[in-house]
Design an enzyme around this catalytic site. Structure first.
Site, PDB file in Angstrom:
ATOM      1  N   LYS A 142       0.830  -1.203   0.000  1.00 11.64           N
ATOM      2  CA  LYS A 142       0.000   0.000   0.000  1.00 11.64           C
ATOM      3  C   LYS A 142       0.861   1.248   0.000  1.00 11.64           C
ATOM      4  CE  LYS A 142      -3.693   2.406   2.504  1.00 11.64           C
ATOM      5  NZ  LYS A 142      -4.749   2.297   3.535  1.00 11.64           N
ATOM      6  N   TYR A 145       1.457 -17.431 -30.150  1.00 12.83           N
ATOM      7  CA  TYR A 145       0.208 -16.719 -30.441  1.00 12.83           C
ATOM      8  C   TYR A 145      -0.939 -17.589 -29.954  1.00 12.83           C
ATOM      9  CZ  TYR A 145       0.726 -19.708 -34.600  1.00 12.83           C
ATOM     10  OH  TYR A 145       0.938 -20.753 -35.444  1.00 12.83           O
ATOM     11  N   HIS A 162      -8.732 -31.056 -34.071  1.00 11.63           N
ATOM     12  CA  HIS A 162      -9.627 -29.923 -33.834  1.00 11.63           C
ATOM     13  C   HIS A 162     -10.690 -30.219 -32.768  1.00 11.63           C
ATOM     14  CE1 HIS A 162      -7.591 -28.043 -37.118  1.00 11.63           C
ATOM     15  NE2 HIS A 162      -8.010 -28.950 -37.981  1.00 11.63           N
ATOM     16  N   ASN A 211     -23.954 -31.022 -32.685  1.00  9.06           N
ATOM     17  CA  ASN A 211     -24.666 -32.288 -32.654  1.00  9.06           C
ATOM     18  C   ASN A 211     -23.695 -33.422 -32.971  1.00  9.06           C
ATOM     19  OD1 ASN A 211     -27.450 -31.560 -32.153  1.00  9.06           O
ATOM     20  ND2 ASN A 211     -27.460 -30.615 -34.178  1.00  9.06           N
ATOM     21  N   PHE A 237     -31.422 -36.628 -28.074  1.00  9.75           N
ATOM     22  CA  PHE A 237     -32.544 -37.305 -28.724  1.00  9.75           C
ATOM     23  C   PHE A 237     -32.711 -36.882 -30.180  1.00  9.75           C
ATOM     24  CE2 PHE A 237     -34.832 -33.744 -26.417  1.00  9.75           C
ATOM     25  CZ  PHE A 237     -35.154 -32.998 -27.539  1.00  9.75           C
TER      26      PHE A 237
END
Length: 518
Positions: free
Chosen positions: A135, A214, A274, A417, A467
């Site tokens: 501080k 990077y 990936h 999906n 589903f």
């Protein structure tokens, strides 16, 4: 004469640092074990109770928590009232604090450490001094890292007020980071043993591991941070034996791959590109056979991919790997001959990891969003036959059940999906990340048919992470040779899908549990 207060747990380099400060005109004050270390090495040092006029008490729990310490740290040198107060109360300024904290992290990292032992390693006086000194960085040097000892001495010797102020500010920021990390480790430890899952606030202490060339793309800067409490089963803890540094995308892909392989106890090989598996093979005994299955599952996509092997990589596997371009190979170990073969390729990265610690991996996933962080339990559920409900007229065969279980293990690691075509011990086709489920189904089945048209596999099953909103996937699967389907069920159109399966005489199993992966 300026005063430096030194109190360190890790005493590496502290004698030389103290001597350097004395050379720069500082008087040294110290505590406990540090005082003894300095005194034994011929350093002229004053014990803390001579400064405070109060002895260390409560087994050292109270020694620097005293107005003469904190007033000496916090007084504004530019404020005449502050300095007059110090003079009236016979308090000297403290111009440098060198503190590293009790080894709480190291203590709780040991096996069978009880709560009482852990609590004794919670430092109170140290963080308090660091905060006070930080501080008041306008006047006080605060040193928490032995790697800074030399640069602190150089800066003091330089005597440039402007550069010293900037330097002290950087040290203060570092000290606050240090105490924040320390407090975060303590709070997480106490939170965990208290059984709280999602407390009102959460701190995730991290340590810098390395700069990256990077990020996802060349125009994005990036760095790799690891958990302050080491996670044994993680890419951050893997040992790299060969090859250039991992990139941002390498690290993410490698992380995805080791998550997948941790679901398999038998010999298994995961090939990944990936963030999605392109081929997974298993065998009851032979890791080379598992490798062959993973490779044959998609001989094109594995090129430039990441491979994780949950047994030692031997000469036979290494010879096969050497024939193709792979970015990374991760295994618990490599035989001497395998290393010789693979290290002949300059750019391949070879990493070892302690697979025995897979079950101790992080329990939570953290996903950043703008302005916040999503926290969830990892999806570590491995569905069993007890979860199955056969909803069709045709019952799956024993071999189909084995294949359905295998496909279900895989599909939860594929981006939604997600559709996986599989047999009992290898993937045949993977459809990932499509905006509609029929798109994923077509990709997976087309890949399986093209790859294995000359060597059809049986059983030939489909696994879906969620589903079917309509019966088109079931019909497409049935008309392309799929004999059994596993899916969670729960759609308002479940009956349509069941009826379609019955129409074509294939079996369908519902698990009641979806495995979305976004």
């Amino acid at each position: 004469m300026k005063n430096a207060l030194i109190s360190v747990s890790d005493k590496t380099g502290i004698v030389e640092f103290a001597q350097g400060l004395i050379t720069q005109g500082y008087s040294i004050i110290s505590t406990g074990g540090t005082y003894k270390k300095l005194q034994d090495n011929g350093i002229d040092v004053t014990e803390i109770d001579e400064v405070t006029g109060f002895p260390e008490i409560l087994d050292g729990r109270v020694k620097t928590l005293h107005p003469k310490v904190h007033a000496g740290l916090l007084a504004k040198r530019s404020d005449p009232k502050h300095m007059e107060t110090l003079k009236k109360m016979n308090i000297e300024t403290i111009d440098l604090v060198c503190v590293n904290l009790y080894p709480f992290k190291e203590t709780i990292s040991k096996e069978n450490i009880d709560l009482a032992s852990a609590i004794e390693q919670i430092d109170i006086g140290g963080p308090s001094m660091l905060r006070s000194a930080s501080k008041n960085f306008a006047s006080v040097y605060v040193v928490t890292d032995q790697n800074d000892y030399a640069s602190v001495l150089e800066e003091i010797a330089d005597g440039n007020d402007d550069s010293q102020l900037e330097f002290r500010q950087r040290l203060a920021a570092k000290a606050f980071r240090h105490t924040a990390e320390y407090d975060g480790i303590i709070s997480n430890y106490l939170t965990d043993i208290s059984g709280e899952t999602f407390p009102e606030s959460k701190t995730i202490p991290l340590e810098f591991k390395q700069s990256l060339r990077y990020g996802e793309n060349s125009h994005q800067s990036a760095a790799f941070y690891k958990n302050s409490m080491p996670t044994a089963y993680s890419i951050a803890s893997a040992e790299q034996l060969h090859g250039k540094e991992l990139s941002f995308n390498n690290i993410r892909d490698a992380d995805a791959a080791i998550r997948i392989v941790s679901d398999f106890d038998t010999p298994a090989v995961v090939a990944l590109k990936h963030m999605n598996p392109c081929g997974i093979g298993t065998d009851q005994e032979d890791i080379y056979t598992a490798w062959q299955k993973a490779y044959e599952a998609d001989t094109m996509s594995i090129f430039g991919g990441i491979v994780v092997v949950n047994r030692e990589v031997d000469e036979r596997i290494a010879n096969e790997m050497h024939k193709i371009f792979l970015e990374i190979v991760i295994a618990p170990s490599f035989s001497e001959k395998a290393l010789e073969i693979l290290e002949s390729k300059k750019n391949i990265r070879l990493l070892t990891l302690d697979f025995s610690k897979a079950k101790e991996a992080d329990k939570f996933d953290y996903t950043s969003v703008l302005g916040g962080l999503l926290v969830q339990e990892r999806d570590t559920v491995v569905d069993s036959i007890d979860d199955f409900e056969v909803v069709t007229e045709k019952q799956p065969t024993d071999e189909e059940i084995k294949a359905l279980l295998f496909g279900q293990k895989v599909v939860k690691h594929v981006k939604s999906n997600a559709i996986v075509i599989a047999t009992t011990d290898m993937t045949l086709g993977v459809g990932a990340g499509q905006m509609n489920r029929i798109g994923s189904a077509k990709i997976a089945i087309e890949q399986a048919e093209n790859t294995f048209k000359d060597n059809p596999k049986t059983p030939f099953i489909m696994a879906s992470d969620a589903f079917f909103p309509m019966d088109d996937c079931v019909e497409f699967a049935a008309t392309h040779g799929v004999t059994a389907i596993i899916q969670p069920g729960g759609s308002i159109h479940d009956k349509d899908s069941i009826d379609m399966a019955n129409k074509y005489g294939i079996s369908m199993v519902c698990t009641g549990r979806r495995h979305f992966k976004h």
